[in-house]
Design a protein around this motif. Structure first.
Motif, mmCIF file in Angstrom:
data_model
loop_
_atom_site.group_PDB
_atom_site.id
_atom_site.type_symbol
_atom_site.label_atom_id
_atom_site.label_comp_id
_atom_site.label_asym_id
_atom_site.label_seq_id
_atom_site.Cartn_x
_atom_site.Cartn_y
_atom_site.Cartn_z
ATOM 1 N N GLY A 1 0.888 -1.316 0.143
ATOM 2 C CA GLY A 1 -0.056 0.047 -0.050
ATOM 3 C C GLY A 1 0.879 1.339 -0.025
ATOM 4 O O GLY A 1 1.863 1.134 0.577
ATOM 5 N N VAL A 2 0.248 2.177 -0.648
ATOM 6 C CA VAL A 2 1.160 3.473 -0.733
ATOM 7 C C VAL A 2 0.339 4.960 -0.395
ATOM 8 O O VAL A 2 -0.918 4.797 -0.640
ATOM 9 N N SER A 3 0.925 5.480 0.500
ATOM 10 C CA SER A 3 0.113 7.034 0.711
ATOM 11 C C SER A 3 1.374 7.993 0.346
ATOM 12 O O SER A 3 2.579 7.693 0.183
ATOM 13 N N LEU A 4 0.903 9.296 0.217
ATOM 14 C CA LEU A 4 2.057 10.189 -0.032
ATOM 15 C C LEU A 4 2.095 11.100 1.119
ATOM 16 O O LEU A 4 1.406 11.471 2.110
ATOM 17 N N ARG B 1 -1.048 5.735 -13.717
ATOM 18 C CA ARG B 1 -1.858 6.704 -14.119
ATOM 19 C C ARG B 1 -2.230 7.934 -13.058
ATOM 20 O O ARG B 1 -2.216 7.421 -12.013
ATOM 21 N N ALA B 2 -2.668 8.952 -13.501
ATOM 22 C CA ALA B 2 -3.192 9.952 -12.576
ATOM 23 C C ALA B 2 -4.240 9.590 -11.477
ATOM 24 O O ALA B 2 -4.185 9.792 -10.417
ATOM 25 N N GLU B 3 -5.305 8.469 -12.068
ATOM 26 C CA GLU B 3 -6.178 8.337 -11.127
ATOM 27 C C GLU B 3 -5.512 7.617 -9.994
ATOM 28 O O GLU B 3 -5.990 7.687 -8.840
ATOM 29 N N GLN B 4 -4.380 6.667 -10.259
ATOM 30 C CA GLN B 4 -3.819 5.951 -9.004
ATOM 31 C C GLN B 4 -3.087 6.958 -8.128
ATOM 32 O O GLN B 4 -3.281 6.517 -6.791
ATOM 33 N N VAL B 5 -2.674 7.992 -8.520
ATOM 34 C CA VAL B 5 -2.095 8.792 -7.493
ATOM 35 C C VAL B 5 -2.954 9.518 -6.566
ATOM 36 O O VAL B 5 -2.922 10.017 -5.466
ATOM 37 N N VAL B 6 -4.164 9.935 -7.449
ATOM 38 C CA VAL B 6 -5.244 10.338 -6.763
ATOM 39 C C VAL B 6 -5.766 9.553 -5.526
ATOM 40 O O VAL B 6 -5.883 9.841 -4.238
ATOM 41 N N ASP B 7 -5.551 8.301 -5.943
ATOM 42 C CA ASP B 7 -6.137 7.274 -4.893
ATOM 43 C C ASP B 7 -5.063 7.397 -3.749
ATOM 44 O O ASP B 7 -5.596 7.105 -2.567
ATOM 45 N N TRP B 8 -3.808 7.372 -4.194
ATOM 46 C CA TRP B 8 -2.710 7.239 -3.093
ATOM 47 C C TRP B 8 -2.934 8.658 -2.175
ATOM 48 O O TRP B 8 -2.424 8.369 -0.902
ATOM 49 N N ALA B 9 -3.243 9.734 -2.488
ATOM 50 C CA ALA B 9 -3.343 11.014 -1.831
ATOM 51 C C ALA B 9 -4.556 11.075 -1.040
ATOM 52 O O ALA B 9 -4.694 11.655 0.050
ATOM 53 N N THR B 10 -5.605 10.090 -1.186
ATOM 54 C CA THR B 10 -6.562 9.954 -0.579
ATOM 55 C C THR B 10 -6.763 8.712 0.160
ATOM 56 O O THR B 10 -6.595 8.593 1.478
ATOM 57 N N ARG B 11 -7.503 7.555 -0.498
ATOM 58 C CA ARG B 11 -7.653 6.230 0.231
ATOM 59 C C ARG B 11 -6.358 5.765 0.604
ATOM 60 O O ARG B 11 -6.379 4.994 1.631
ATOM 61 N N GLY B 12 -5.208 5.867 -0.029
ATOM 62 C CA GLY B 12 -4.129 5.332 0.574
ATOM 63 C C GLY B 12 -3.600 5.825 1.870
ATOM 64 O O GLY B 12 -3.065 5.154 2.643
ATOM 65 N N GLY B 13 -3.896 7.182 2.098
ATOM 66 C CA GLY B 13 -3.389 7.722 3.348
ATOM 67 C C GLY B 13 -4.516 7.234 4.582
ATOM 68 O O GLY B 13 -4.096 6.840 5.440
#
Ligand SMILES: [Zn+2]
Length: 477
Positions: free
Chosen positions: A298-301, A345-357
């Motif tokens: 799992g990744v968060s930013l 993809r852009a969608e994946q990094v938005v996921d990391w910035a929200t759900r990932g955290g």
């Protein structure tokens, strides 16, 4: 238009007619949709919602509504020195903070940095921030850190650390336990708690005692892992062999590690917090996005520290996507190949910035997506004065590569509007400016003019200009 006073009365509020990135399991995107907030919760997401009488309306036309962003690692106290270390390497950072000047910070300086950093976070749509607070030299410092976080109407996690003492020392102090019991019992989802310390890999594993305290208190541990020549595979192996790697463990950077360490992290369910601007600039190692995906980690930013970098997750998403693609192209070109399809993809990094955290912090039942029943941490990106808000064709791409913190129109945390129409609500920025300026003046005095200047302007290694086989000649007719 909704007046500010309408939003401060605890009335329900509805975002109308926006592009809504729900970030739910299906990553559903709704166009021309509404999001209704009642109390501290999201009560509905959909088209043309019926709302209770007296609901405040926020026009989302032309904008994007998304979950509040989550930063899982930020040394908030260092915001009092914003930008000072822009040209540092990690070595220079360690010397300045760990060896020379970190111990000069008084409780009020920790407070000042945290207060400004907390306000900055909510202003940028970062509704949850982990304060990786590793300069808590006394309990008074810790009280000051927590006081500041509680004054800002955002969601925070105090990750308690102290670079001036060993973790097995500070975590054994009775006053540490007393502080935790006093301020963190009772489960408050607005202010969580972690322990923050690093494991350089001493074979004696003295950190064991600190991990035992964390286990005893039932709190997660966050640790800078895979930092080039500082924390290595040995630290990960020791944690694993002693049974201290858990699903709540957060491995910050996780960059300079072998496959064996990634396997251990994946097998125990922990996650990585990537601070791409930091890794690329300071030298912890290349941001390991592709390795983490290969290993199913799992990744968060996170933004790490604004003593160097920006502190908004637009910058983090952009830097992270760019880093992954830059590496992919560079490696392909080295073997005379061409990348024709990007993997990340852009969608994946938005996921990391929200759900990932949210997932990393164990808050995924509360935040990280816009779904009925979840806590209302909501961001509206909209800027009618900006030529960059239209056309809005690819909402994930728009968030990552087009939008920026100045486009954050409204921020709601726990159902409360903390920013509206590009203005903070209920925060005293003037006071933050005052306490930070006092800290800066005090630190300037402690260092003296010469050390202050040298700290900000490290020596530049010489660049050798190559011999040029061609001779440039310019003749005037
Ligand atoms: Zn850090």
């Amino acid at each position: 238009m909704t007046a500010l006073s309408d939003l401060t009365l605890g009335r329900p509020l509805v975002f109308r007619n926006a592009t809504v990135l729900t970030m739910d399991d299906a990553h559903r995107v709704e166009h021309g949709a509404d999001v209704l907030v009642s109390g501290d919760r999201i009560s509905a997401v959909g088209q043309s919602l019926q709302v209770p009488e007296g609901t405040a309306e926020i026009d989302g036309t032309g904008g994007i509504v998304m979950p509040g962003m989550i930063d899982t690692h930020r040394h908030m106290w260092q915001t009092a020195m914003r930008g000072y270390g822009a040209d540092w390497t990690l070595t220079q950072y360690f010397v300045w903070n760990y060896l020379q000047w970190g111990k000069s910070f008084r409780p009020q300086d920790i407070y000042a940095g945290n207060l400004l950093s907390g306000i900055e976070a909510i202003d940028a749509g970062v509704t949850t921030t982990v304060d990786w607070s590793h300069n808590l030299q006394t309990i008074d410092h810790a009280e000051a850190a927590a006081d500041a976080l509680q004054e800002v109407p955002g969601r925070f996690v105090l990750a308690y650390g102290n670079i001036q003492a060993a973790p097995w020392e500070w975590s054994a102090a009775p006053e540490f336990r007393d502080f935790v019991a006093r301020r963190f019992s009772g489960g408050n989802d607005m202010l969580g708690f972690q322990m923050a310390f690093d494991v350089p890999g001493n074979p004696e594993f003295p950190e064991k005692a600190a991990f035992e305290v964390a286990r005893d208190l039932n709190v997660p541990v966050t640790t800078h892992a895979g930092v080039w020549k500082v924390t290595t595979d040995d630290g990960i192996r020791l944690m694993h062999e002693h049974g201290f790697m858990t699903p709540s463990s957060i491995y910050v950077h996780a960059a300079s590690l072998s496959a064996d360490s990634y396997h251990r992290i994946a097998a125990t369910g922990g996650s990585a917090s990537l601070s791409t601007e930091s890794e690329q600039s300071a030298g912890q190692g290349y941001p390991p996005t592709w390795k983490l995906r290969e290993h199913g980690i799992g990744v968060s930013l996170s933004m790490d520290t604004s003593v160097w970098w920006s502190a908004d997750l637009f910058s983090a998403m952009r830097a992270t996507l760019n880093a992954d693609r830059a590496r992919e192209h560079l490696e392909a070109h080295a073997s005379d190949e061409t990348v024709t399809h990007h993997k990340l993809r852009a969608e994946q990094v938005v996921d990391w910035a929200t759900r990932g955290g949210a997932s990393a912090l164990g808050l995924d039942s509360l935040t990280g997506s816009l779904e009925p029943g979840k806590k209302a941490d909501v961001v509206l990106i909209k800027n009618d004065a900006s030529p960059v808000m239209f056309p809005l064709l690819n909402p994930y791409g728009h968030v990552v590569f087009q939008a920026q913190r100045g486009d954050v129109h409204t921020v709601v945390v726990n159902g409360r509007a903390v920013k509206y129409d590009h203005r903070l609500v209920g925060t005293d920025l003037a006071r933050a400016r005052q306490v930070v300026s006092e800290t800066v003046e005090y630190l300037k005095g402690e260092l003296g003019p010469q050390a202050w200047h040298q700290g900000m302007h490290p020596e530049i290694p010489e660049t050798r200009v190559l011999d040029n086989p061609y001779t440039y000649t310019y003749t005037q007719e």
